[in-house]
Write a protein that holds these residues in place. Sequence first.
Motif, PDB file in Angstrom:
ATOM      1  N   ALA A   6     -79.900  24.381 -84.771  1.00 39.61           N
ATOM      2  CA  ALA A   6     -80.889  23.492 -85.160  1.00 39.61           C
ATOM      3  C   ALA A   6     -81.304  23.552 -86.782  1.00 39.61           C
ATOM      4  N   ALA A   7     -81.314  22.415 -87.269  1.00 45.87           N
ATOM      5  CA  ALA A   7     -81.579  20.974 -86.518  1.00 45.87           C
ATOM      6  C   ALA A   7     -80.432  20.285 -86.585  1.00 45.87           C
ATOM      7  N   SER A   8     -80.109  19.631 -85.532  1.00 43.86           N
ATOM      8  CA  SER A   8     -78.747  18.779 -85.377  1.00 43.86           C
ATOM      9  C   SER A   8     -79.188  17.506 -84.605  1.00 43.86           C
ATOM     10  N   ASP A   9     -78.473  16.408 -85.039  1.00 44.96           N
ATOM     11  CA  ASP A   9     -78.587  15.100 -84.519  1.00 44.96           C
ATOM     12  C   ASP A   9     -77.085  14.549 -84.083  1.00 44.96           C
ATOM     13  N   ILE A  10     -76.643  14.632 -83.006  1.00 52.98           N
ATOM     14  CA  ILE A  10     -75.276  14.068 -82.711  1.00 52.98           C
ATOM     15  C   ILE A  10     -75.355  12.816 -82.080  1.00 52.98           C
ATOM     16  N   THR A  11     -74.689  11.686 -82.651  1.00 48.41           N
ATOM     17  CA  THR A  11     -74.712  10.492 -81.899  1.00 48.41           C
ATOM     18  C   THR A  11     -73.387   9.740 -81.428  1.00 48.41           C
ATOM     19  N   TYR A  12     -73.422   9.225 -80.334  1.00 51.43           N
ATOM     20  CA  TYR A  12     -72.228   9.045 -79.594  1.00 51.43           C
ATOM     21  C   TYR A  12     -72.326   7.229 -79.449  1.00 51.43           C
ATOM     22  N   HIS A  13     -71.545   6.416 -79.737  1.00 59.71           N
ATOM     23  CA  HIS A  13     -71.470   5.154 -79.596  1.00 59.71           C
ATOM     24  C   HIS A  13     -71.181   4.735 -77.804  1.00 59.71           C
ATOM     25  N   LEU A  14     -72.050   4.013 -77.207  1.00 64.20           N
ATOM     26  CA  LEU A  14     -71.956   3.902 -75.907  1.00 64.20           C
ATOM     27  C   LEU A  14     -71.638   2.308 -75.445  1.00 64.20           C
ATOM     28  N   GLY A  15     -71.886   1.433 -76.483  1.00 61.81           N
ATOM     29  CA  GLY A  15     -71.876   0.036 -76.233  1.00 61.81           C
ATOM     30  C   GLY A  15     -72.183  -0.570 -75.093  1.00 61.81           C
ATOM     31  N   GLY A  16     -73.298   0.044 -74.649  1.00 59.70           N
ATOM     32  CA  GLY A  16     -74.119  -0.614 -73.144  1.00 59.70           C
ATOM     33  C   GLY A  16     -73.398  -0.242 -71.785  1.00 59.70           C
ATOM     34  N   LEU A  63     -80.493  19.102 -67.814  1.00 53.76           N
ATOM     35  CA  LEU A  63     -81.133  18.022 -68.545  1.00 53.76           C
ATOM     36  C   LEU A  63     -80.309  16.787 -68.107  1.00 53.76           C
ATOM     37  N   THR A  64     -81.106  15.612 -67.483  1.00 52.67           N
ATOM     38  CA  THR A  64     -80.342  14.482 -67.103  1.00 52.67           C
ATOM     39  C   THR A  64     -81.217  13.333 -67.886  1.00 52.67           C
ATOM     40  N   ALA A  65     -80.287  12.204 -68.032  1.00 53.63           N
ATOM     41  CA  ALA A  65     -81.024  10.975 -68.770  1.00 53.63           C
ATOM     42  C   ALA A  65     -80.377   9.729 -68.416  1.00 53.63           C
ATOM     43  N   ASP A  66     -81.297   8.650 -68.107  1.00 53.56           N
ATOM     44  CA  ASP A  66     -80.859   7.402 -67.644  1.00 53.56           C
ATOM     45  C   ASP A  66     -80.404   6.728 -69.038  1.00 53.56           C
ATOM     46  N   LEU A  67     -79.287   6.389 -69.329  1.00 50.37           N
ATOM     47  CA  LEU A  67     -78.685   5.687 -70.456  1.00 50.37           C
ATOM     48  C   LEU A  67     -78.441   3.882 -70.124  1.00 50.37           C
ATOM     49  N   THR A  68     -78.963   3.434 -69.141  1.00 52.20           N
ATOM     50  CA  THR A  68     -78.499   2.197 -68.598  1.00 52.20           C
ATOM     51  C   THR A  68     -78.900   1.345 -69.795  1.00 52.20           C
ATOM     52  N   GLY A  69     -77.796   0.665 -70.344  1.00 52.21           N
ATOM     53  CA  GLY A  69     -77.876  -0.684 -71.319  1.00 52.21           C
ATOM     54  C   GLY A  69     -77.962  -0.051 -72.879  1.00 52.21           C
ATOM     55  N   GLY A  70     -78.050   1.292 -72.768  1.00 49.39           N
ATOM     56  CA  GLY A  70     -78.061   2.090 -74.089  1.00 49.39           C
ATOM     57  C   GLY A  70     -76.827   1.655 -75.027  1.00 49.39           C
ATOM     58  N   ARG A  71     -77.003   1.272 -76.352  1.00 46.82           N
ATOM     59  CA  ARG A  71     -75.915   1.345 -77.191  1.00 46.82           C
ATOM     60  C   ARG A  71     -75.564   2.551 -77.805  1.00 46.82           C
ATOM     61  N   LYS A  72     -76.331   3.496 -77.954  1.00 45.26           N
ATOM     62  CA  LYS A  72     -76.332   4.595 -78.656  1.00 45.26           C
ATOM     63  C   LYS A  72     -76.996   5.985 -77.837  1.00 45.26           C
TER      64      LYS A  72
END
Length: 99
Positions: A6-16, A63-72
């Motif tokens: 902490a603190a961290s912020d990791i971003t991945y490109h999903l392209g939807g 931890l589970t999350a819905d990513l439907t349509g997400g770009r990132k």
Amino acid sequence: MVGAHAASDITYHLGGNCRSVSAEVGVDDESTAGGSAVFRIYRDAALVADRGVGTASDPPVRLTADLTGGRKLRLVVTDAGDGIDHDHADGAAPELVCT
């Protein structure tokens, strides 16, 4: 496995193209001296999962999350308001479901 301090912020490109992400999240067992962290998952700018505060004495939580349509996809770890000492966070057994 993904490990971060902490603190961290990791971003991945999903392209939807992805539907969901899940992982076992927790503070690393080696953080016995008071480590604590907050775990969050974002789809673009929207918060889609929040584990809340975890400590080294707490068991991991799936931890589970819905990513439907997400770009990132953003994996965010913050301190729990008590500073960053010993805030070693782990995300184990990650599963990303994409088309």
